[in-house]
Design a protein around this motif. Structure first.
Motif, PDB file in Angstrom:
ATOM      1  N   ASN A  91      10.290  -9.232 -29.504  1.00 43.30           N
ATOM      2  CA  ASN A  91      11.097 -10.063 -28.808  1.00 43.30           C
ATOM      3  C   ASN A  91      10.418 -11.518 -28.323  1.00 43.30           C
ATOM      4  O   ASN A  91      10.844 -12.048 -27.706  1.00 43.30           O
ATOM      5  N   GLY A  92       9.251 -11.636 -28.709  1.00 46.38           N
ATOM      6  CA  GLY A  92       8.390 -12.736 -28.401  1.00 46.38           C
ATOM      7  C   GLY A  92       8.102 -13.061 -27.111  1.00 46.38           C
ATOM      8  O   GLY A  92       7.682 -14.070 -26.653  1.00 46.38           O
ATOM      9  N   VAL A  93       7.755 -12.049 -26.352  1.00 48.81           N
ATOM     10  CA  VAL A  93       7.278 -12.134 -24.949  1.00 48.81           C
ATOM     11  C   VAL A  93       5.952 -11.861 -24.857  1.00 48.81           C
ATOM     12  O   VAL A  93       5.163 -12.515 -24.116  1.00 48.81           O
ATOM     13  N   GLY A  94       5.148 -11.200 -25.874  1.00 47.21           N
ATOM     14  CA  GLY A  94       3.730 -10.847 -25.768  1.00 47.21           C
ATOM     15  C   GLY A  94       3.514  -9.628 -24.972  1.00 47.21           C
ATOM     16  O   GLY A  94       4.393  -8.910 -24.372  1.00 47.21           O
ATOM     17  N   ALA A  95       2.581  -8.600 -25.674  1.00 46.18           N
ATOM     18  CA  ALA A  95       2.060  -7.452 -25.350  1.00 46.18           C
ATOM     19  C   ALA A  95       1.624  -7.226 -23.810  1.00 46.18           C
ATOM     20  O   ALA A  95       2.037  -6.302 -23.185  1.00 46.18           O
ATOM     21  N   LYS A 122       4.506  -8.447 -18.300  1.00 46.29           N
ATOM     22  CA  LYS A 122       5.280  -7.240 -17.927  1.00 46.29           C
ATOM     23  C   LYS A 122       6.812  -8.408 -17.184  1.00 46.29           C
ATOM     24  O   LYS A 122       6.287  -9.328 -16.391  1.00 46.29           O
ATOM     25  N   ILE A 123       7.658  -7.905 -17.468  1.00 48.74           N
ATOM     26  CA  ILE A 123       8.942  -8.601 -16.927  1.00 48.74           C
ATOM     27  C   ILE A 123       9.530  -7.589 -15.837  1.00 48.74           C
ATOM     28  O   ILE A 123       9.875  -6.376 -16.257  1.00 48.74           O
ATOM     29  N   GLU A 124       9.864  -8.146 -14.716  1.00 49.78           N
ATOM     30  CA  GLU A 124      10.422  -7.377 -13.768  1.00 49.78           C
ATOM     31  C   GLU A 124      11.888  -7.616 -13.518  1.00 49.78           C
ATOM     32  O   GLU A 124      12.589  -8.695 -13.981  1.00 49.78           O
ATOM     33  N   ASN A 125      12.705  -6.596 -13.339  1.00 57.88           N
ATOM     34  CA  ASN A 125      14.121  -6.518 -12.936  1.00 57.88           C
ATOM     35  C   ASN A 125      14.270  -7.268 -11.939  1.00 57.88           C
ATOM     36  O   ASN A 125      13.712  -6.945 -11.078  1.00 57.88           O
TER      37      ASN A 125
END
Length: 151
Positions: free
Chosen positions: A35-39, A42-45
């Motif tokens: 998805n192009g975010v990077g390993a 971390k994305i928080e909800n």
């Protein structure tokens, strides 16, 4: 003639080394997942969001300037949101605190994104100081402007 040929060859070698180095560096710094975010990221909800409502107020300073904005608060957890919604007294105190903060603002401070972010930060700090802690931490995560109009 030899000198020109040597400069041209050295120039081409330098250009090739720079271009190749740029490609290698670009590939090593590119995102690694699908998805192009990077390993490592971390994305928080988002937490529960409580709408506080619309505010319209005069601004401080010379001139007749008015601000109108709709504000929501992103809270840390659902327990804090439930307590905030169930007690209308907290909403009244929150609205009053926001009105007091906006009355001290000047038109020029709010025309830039930086000034608006500073205003949101001031709201967050003031409300977190006023509201009780939830689980040992401040209850408000973010102040979100749904709309903002300056005149």
């Amino acid at each position: 003639m030899k000198r020109i040929l040597i400069f041209a060859i050295v120039g081409l070698v330098m250009f090739g080394a720079g271009f190749g180095g740029g490609l290698i560096l670009g590939r090593t710094m590119s995102p690694t997942d699908e998805n192009g975010v990077g390993a490592g990221r971390k994305i928080e909800n988002p937490g529960p969001v409580v709408s506080i409502g619309e505010f319209t107020s005069n601004l401080a300073g010379s001139g007749r300037h008015v601000i109108s904005f709709t504000l929501s608060l992103e809270l840390v957890d659902k327990d804090g949101a439930a307590a905030l919604i169930q007690s209308p007294g907290w909403l009244v105190r929150i609205r009053n605190e926001i009105f007091m903060l906006v009355k001290d603002r000047v038109y020029d401070d709010l025309t830039s994104a930086e000034g608006t972010l500073q205003f949101a930060g001031d709201i967050k700090r003031s409300l977190n100081a006023m509201l009780p802690d939830v689980g040992g931490s401040a209850p408000i995560e973010r102040v979100l402007f749904e709309s903002i109009v300056l005149q």
